[in-house]
Design an enzyme around this catalytic site. Structure first.
Site, short mmCIF file in Angstrom:
data_model
loop_
_atom_site.label_atom_id
_atom_site.label_comp_id
_atom_site.label_asym_id
_atom_site.label_seq_id
_atom_site.Cartn_x
_atom_site.Cartn_y
_atom_site.Cartn_z
N GLU A 108 0.82 -1.21 0.00
CA GLU A 108 0.00 0.00 0.00
C GLU A 108 0.86 1.26 0.00
OE1 GLU A 108 -3.04 0.28 -0.60
OE2 GLU A 108 -3.68 -1.80 -0.44
N TYR A 148 -6.11 6.54 4.51
CA TYR A 148 -6.29 5.53 3.48
C TYR A 148 -5.52 4.25 3.79
CZ TYR A 148 -5.29 2.69 -0.49
OH TYR A 148 -5.10 1.59 -1.27
N ASP A 204 -8.97 6.02 -1.68
CA ASP A 204 -7.88 6.64 -2.42
C ASP A 204 -8.46 7.40 -3.60
OD1 ASP A 204 -8.63 4.67 -4.19
OD2 ASP A 204 -6.63 3.81 -4.44
#
Length: 361
Positions: free
Chosen positions: A50, A133, A151
């Site tokens: 991520e 996020y 996102d």
């Protein structure tokens, strides 16, 4: 239809009562890309992916992710690394604050959480470099927490499905969108649902939308209104500031002068001296480095988020190897080992060519 009226009218109807989730998850199961970080539930590996995927294409991030896991198999291995080693492995991926925060985060997980990642988004957000996020993505994918992960791709999907026609940069609009995103996350498979929204935004609900391929076409306000290509609306960003720099490739006895940057931009990375000037000689003189100009080596350009470096490369010859603290003369092997930003790639290639080498190892 304005955003808040639309939400009031649709809450509890088709978008919120199950068909949207069912359609999206079925589409995801049938169409999702086979990405390596989707084959694991390990929070360390998911967190790493991520962070790397922020501002980076999937094709690029894949190779870096695999190399990082090969070198640092778990969070303890990463926590024990030196910053320069992490920056070197990150070289070319850009946005280097992500790499420095990776190291800080790994060390905090080991020091304060016994080497185990917290299992909730609220706790994850307390770690360096983990924002709303990333916390939501890791918590939902690795730990099945029913929390949103919003996102840019998800913002685009939801702004169209919900018909949000106000600028997303308005705090109240952005906040409400996140509230609605949270309400949409189902109690079962929350991580897959979040990834499905991201996948839809990355592959179908593109800036130029492919509505005919979208599983949510019948539920989408923007598709029905015919303005999907105009959403989401955002405030116009100022043009990047252009900075003209002279990159000094100063050679002495087969070595090149480099410095470790202490500024916020490219902090901790090694660069060739690159003052904001057309002539590097006055800058070098102020450093106490005696050199003579040999000639130009061409032009290089690098685009950062908010600025553009237009760089003229110059070859210089130093009279001796004396240099101030923070500077050093590096041989070809060292130029290959030191972490250097992509902005310096052409300069490093030029330096190595003048040093009789073809590339940086």
């Amino acid at each position: 239809m304005i955003f808040f009226d639309f939400l009031a009218e649709t809450r509890g109807k088709t978008c919120y009562n199950g068909p949207m989730q069912e359609r999206l998850l079925q589409w995801y199961d049938e169409n999702k890309r086979d990405l390596p970080w989707r084959r694991t539930r390990a929070p360390y590996a998911i967190w790493l992916s991520e962070v790397m995927l922020q501002q980076t294409r999937v094709e690029t991030a894949r190779g870096y992710w695999e190399r990082f896991l090969s070198r640092f198999a778990d969070v303890a291995a990463l926590a024990a690394a030196q910053e320069q080693e992490v920056l070197k492995l990150w070289e070319g991926l850009g946005y280097y604050s992500r790499a420095r925060n990776l190291l800080k985060c790994a060390r905090m997980v080991c020091e304060h959480y016994g080497g185990r990642f917290p299992q909730t988004a609220a706790e994850l957000r307390k770690l360096p470099g983990i924002g709303e996020y990333t916390a939501g993505a890791v918590a939902s994918i690795a730990f099945d927490e029913r929390v949103a992960a919003v996102d840019g791709n998800v913002e685009r999907v939801l702004s169209r499905v919900l018909g949000i026609r106000e600028e997303l940069d308005i705090p109240s609009v952005r906040r409400r969108l996140r509230e609605e995103a949270t309400a949409l996350v189902p109690p079962k498979r929350p991580g897959d649902f979040n990834q499905a929204l991201m996948e839809l935004g990355a592959c179908v609900c593109l800036p130029a939308p492919q509505c005919g391929r979208c599983p949510l076409q019948a539920l989408c306000d923007a598709c029905a209104a015919g303005d999907a290509a105009l959403l989401p609306r955002r405030a116009q960003k100022p043009a990047p500031r252009v900075e003209r720099r002279a990159v000094a490739i100063v050679l002495c006895e087969g070595r090149a002068l480099v410095c470790r940057r202490e500024e916020g931009l490219l902090h901790g990375l090694w660069c060739f001296p690159c003052p904001q000037a057309e002539d590097p000689l006055p800058f070098l003189e102020r450093l106490g480095i005696r050199a003579r100009l040999v000639g130009p080596l061409g032009h290089a350009r690098h685009v950062f988020t908010h600025r553009i470096w237009e760089m003229e490369l110059w070859l210089l010859a130093a009279e001796d190897a004396a240099c101030p603290p923070g500077y050093r003369f590096a041989d070809a092997r060292e130029l290959g080992e030191l972490p250097m930003p992509t902005a310096m790639r052409k300069a490093r290639e030029a330096a190595l060519a003048k040093m009789g080498c073809s590339r940086a190892g």
